[in-house]
Design an enzyme around this catalytic site. Sequence first.
Site, PDB file in Angstrom:
ATOM      1  N   CYS A  25      -6.652 -65.954  98.659  1.00  0.00           N
ATOM      2  CA  CYS A  25      -5.522 -66.540  97.935  1.00  0.00           C
ATOM      3  C   CYS A  25      -4.223 -66.251  98.677  1.00  0.00           C
ATOM      4  O   CYS A  25      -3.348 -67.127  98.807  1.00  0.00           O
ATOM      5  CB  CYS A  25      -5.430 -65.980  96.522  1.00  0.00           C
ATOM      6  SG  CYS A  25      -6.852 -66.358  95.473  1.00  0.00           S
ATOM      7  N   CYS A  90      32.212 -85.473  77.376  1.00  0.00           N
ATOM      8  CA  CYS A  90      31.620 -86.780  77.700  1.00  0.00           C
ATOM      9  C   CYS A  90      30.368 -86.583  78.553  1.00  0.00           C
ATOM     10  O   CYS A  90      30.023 -85.468  78.936  1.00  0.00           O
ATOM     11  CB  CYS A  90      32.618 -87.667  78.436  1.00  0.00           C
ATOM     12  SG  CYS A  90      32.973 -87.110  80.121  1.00  0.00           S
ATOM     13  N   CYS A  93      30.685 -84.826  81.833  1.00  0.00           N
ATOM     14  CA  CYS A  93      30.730 -83.359  81.725  1.00  0.00           C
ATOM     15  C   CYS A  93      29.325 -82.781  81.846  1.00  0.00           C
ATOM     16  O   CYS A  93      29.119 -81.736  82.471  1.00  0.00           O
ATOM     17  CB  CYS A  93      31.331 -82.940  80.386  1.00  0.00           C
ATOM     18  SG  CYS A  93      33.002 -83.504  80.098  1.00  0.00           S
ATOM     19  N   ASP A 502     -12.271 -87.110  71.036  1.00  0.00           N
ATOM     20  CA  ASP A 502     -13.345 -86.126  70.951  1.00  0.00           C
ATOM     21  C   ASP A 502     -13.966 -86.259  69.560  1.00  0.00           C
ATOM     22  O   ASP A 502     -13.298 -86.675  68.615  1.00  0.00           O
ATOM     23  CB  ASP A 502     -12.766 -84.727  71.157  1.00  0.00           C
ATOM     24  CG  ASP A 502     -13.805 -83.644  70.950  1.00  0.00           C
ATOM     25  OD1 ASP A 502     -14.864 -83.721  71.588  1.00  0.00           O
ATOM     26  OD2 ASP A 502     -13.557 -82.740  70.127  1.00  0.00           O
ATOM     27  N   ASP A 698      -9.285 -81.285  70.173  1.00  0.00           N
ATOM     28  CA  ASP A 698      -8.862 -80.105  69.414  1.00  0.00           C
ATOM     29  C   ASP A 698      -9.381 -78.796  69.971  1.00  0.00           C
ATOM     30  O   ASP A 698      -9.006 -77.728  69.498  1.00  0.00           O
ATOM     31  CB  ASP A 698      -9.313 -80.228  67.955  1.00  0.00           C
ATOM     32  CG  ASP A 698     -10.814 -79.958  67.809  1.00  0.00           C
ATOM     33  OD1 ASP A 698     -11.584 -80.427  68.671  1.00  0.00           O
ATOM     34  OD2 ASP A 698     -11.203 -79.284  66.833  1.00  0.00           O
ATOM     35  N   ASP A 702     -11.603 -79.375  75.581  1.00  0.00           N
ATOM     36  CA  ASP A 702     -10.890 -80.639  75.775  1.00  0.00           C
ATOM     37  C   ASP A 702      -9.679 -80.478  76.681  1.00  0.00           C
ATOM     38  O   ASP A 702      -9.022 -81.469  77.015  1.00  0.00           O
ATOM     39  CB  ASP A 702     -10.409 -81.195  74.422  1.00  0.00           C
ATOM     40  CG  ASP A 702     -11.552 -81.530  73.480  1.00  0.00           C
ATOM     41  OD1 ASP A 702     -12.570 -82.061  73.963  1.00  0.00           O
ATOM     42  OD2 ASP A 702     -11.434 -81.259  72.276  1.00  0.00           O
TER      43      ASP A 702
END
Length: 810
Positions: A25, A90, A93, A502, A698, A702
Amino acid sequence: MKLTNITTDMNTVYLPLEGMESEHCALIIDKGLATVKGIVSHKVEFNNKRAVIKTDGSIGVVIKAAEIIRGLGYEVSIIKKSFPVLNMSCAACAISSQSILENQDGVVKATVNYANSTAMIEYIATLTDAYKLKSALQSIGYDLMIDESEEAKDILEELNRQKLKQLQIQTTGSVILSLPLVLIGMFFMDIPYANYIMWILATPVLLFFGKQFFINAWKQAKHRSANMDTLVALSTGVAYLFSIFNTLFPEYWQSRDLHAHVYFEAAAVVITFILIGKLLEEKAKGNTSSAIKKLMSLQPKTVTVIYADGHQMDIPLASIKTGDTLLVKPGERIAVDGTVSAGSSFVDESMLSGEPIAVEKKLHDKVFAGTINQKGGFKFTADKVGADTLLAHIIKMVQDAQGSKAPVQKLVDKIAGIFVPVVMGIALLSFMVWWMAGGENGFTQGLLAMVTVLVIACPCALGLATPTAIMVGVGKGAELGILIKDAESLEQARNVNAVVLDKTGTITEGKPEVTDLLWLNNNSQFAEVLAAIENQSEHPLAEAIIKHLQFQTYLPVQHFESITGFGTKAIVAGKTFYTGNFKLLDTNAIKIDQALRAVSDKWLNQAKTVIFFADQTQALAVIAIADKVKVSSVDAIKQMHDAGLEVYMLTGDNAITAKVIAIQVGIENFKAEILPEHKAAFIKELQAKGNAVAMVGDGINDSNALAQADVSIAMGKGSDIAIDVAKMTIISSDLTKILQAIKLSRQTVSTIRQNLFWAFIYNIIGIPLAAGVLYPYNGFLLNPMIAGAAMALSSVSVIGNSLLLKTKKI
């Protein structure tokens, strides 16, 4: 995100790294850093979990390095926080504030939203901090409120109230003085000392009631910047000074056979109209954030706590601790999230879920902050308090979403960023053309044209077009029980033409129950072993089996292995056992008795999920588990079909059960026995065919598919991981909300387009008219006072159009 120290020494920077598990890594990160220009030398220390970088001092090198590291799948500690921004007047800004923040060392990303006056900032922990960012904004006339305490929030509320009150006073004063000014300027110019009277009346309007325009314009000028205040100050200041000159030295023009006109009324009325517009704008902006205010008002200020000796006392909400026992009386709001410990009642959760029907609450049921207890009183134990409650999470998500920017806003920001300088250039050009080609009145007409161009130009309408619509859209979603994570997902949802669902927990209730259990030869001697194995699993089906078997203690399990898509393998008392689907047994060559196979086929045809329990040689039992289809699923899927959406169902369940459920809810396209990684692949296939895909799920399994989808929607009663990954969350888990979310997206994007069209057309038509392009053809010149009124109304009209979103049916 966990924070660790980042220190700098000259041009040496130490970046702490997360997710680096091996020297390999470290090598990958080191190669990535080699591609960053401006890095003189670099090394990645695996043991110290950090990258040591020496730079040439170029701006943005460290941020680029951090982006490269994150792009490789690793992490650098970054803080993401939202802060209120003060003193913005505004859209320009907001652009200036964002630009100064983005250029600070250590800031990865900054987004400033003018509509709700907030800055969402991502920064590397100790390369910078909130105080340095505050100081940077203060240097250009703005400010950052970094105190996050309740007292600070109250102070901010009070500041906003005082600002609105001050604006009301300024507007009222300006109107009172401007009315006689207009009357004198239009009808009584011949009265004695008319010019001096107008000068006296106009002076407090500009220098007292309108002083903030000049103060802010000066602050901008000191930093070589410009905003709407610059335009207002220049236009009214030029008209005012020109009028003073003509009042004091009228002979300068009279000697040239010209009349010495004064424009005190124009300067004052322009200030007045702009103040009126600001007042209306502030009130309208307050209405766009009404959803947040409603959510914040849901929590009671005090709550009744019950001590161990039975003594009751009302204490402030902030004093509640996890584990406290609280009493809720009929009609009271629930203060924090918790679990019912005594009593029962019905609770109105509509303010969180959008569902109007009260929910029954009894012993061990969960209750949530902000909901209303109806008839019965009950006691509950506080589980989550303060920022950890569901209501607090909803408020934060809505605030973050309202403060985010839609992709279309990036183009608008670029235009708003150059708008003021371009308008100043056009105004100056108008003056020069009139002066050189306008004849004897060329100078005066040129001055008027310049003033009118400066007055009519409005960057605010551009800056408010998108964020006000997003704020109202996100707020309306929250009221419907649809939580939207950011503006981008709200914008993208309108393109969805394929919805992938699902099965478990999305189409079905997600509360599986064991309906049948048959042991081989009716011998249940291994029931305790089955319970022990399932107790090790986190799968919802395992929970159903444990609940059915009802053991209080469990045998020790020597080894437990979860086999994704198949089931589990475990060793108990030195013997290997399997629980899972038919494929698990088939793969391991385990025999299934004819009686067990016959009954399993029968249960499959009844749309039940079948689980086998086996040792190394044969199946010992077969279990049938059923999960009811949600009441709303059939109607929701029909509505999606009627709206022209393609609906797909994915499930890891067997093909027979999947087919029965699909027929029951009216889905033609489904895939069964599908592994989690294959869900994401299926979505890629749909996207390759040109579909914009919404994935609805859910569970943890998933999460990959949700991340792959164009629009990801999680069920509120599902796993935290799914909710974290998803861009939208349906609190009630009602599928009819999916189509509502898509319709809300379409309405919001339509409103954004209308707002942008008006903002662009207004400026495209208004600025040339103000410059006097029609004068050669029909003698038309726009009065600066009319220009001021048009400029004031342009912002209000955009906000008003956004507020119409609230009234539209979904």
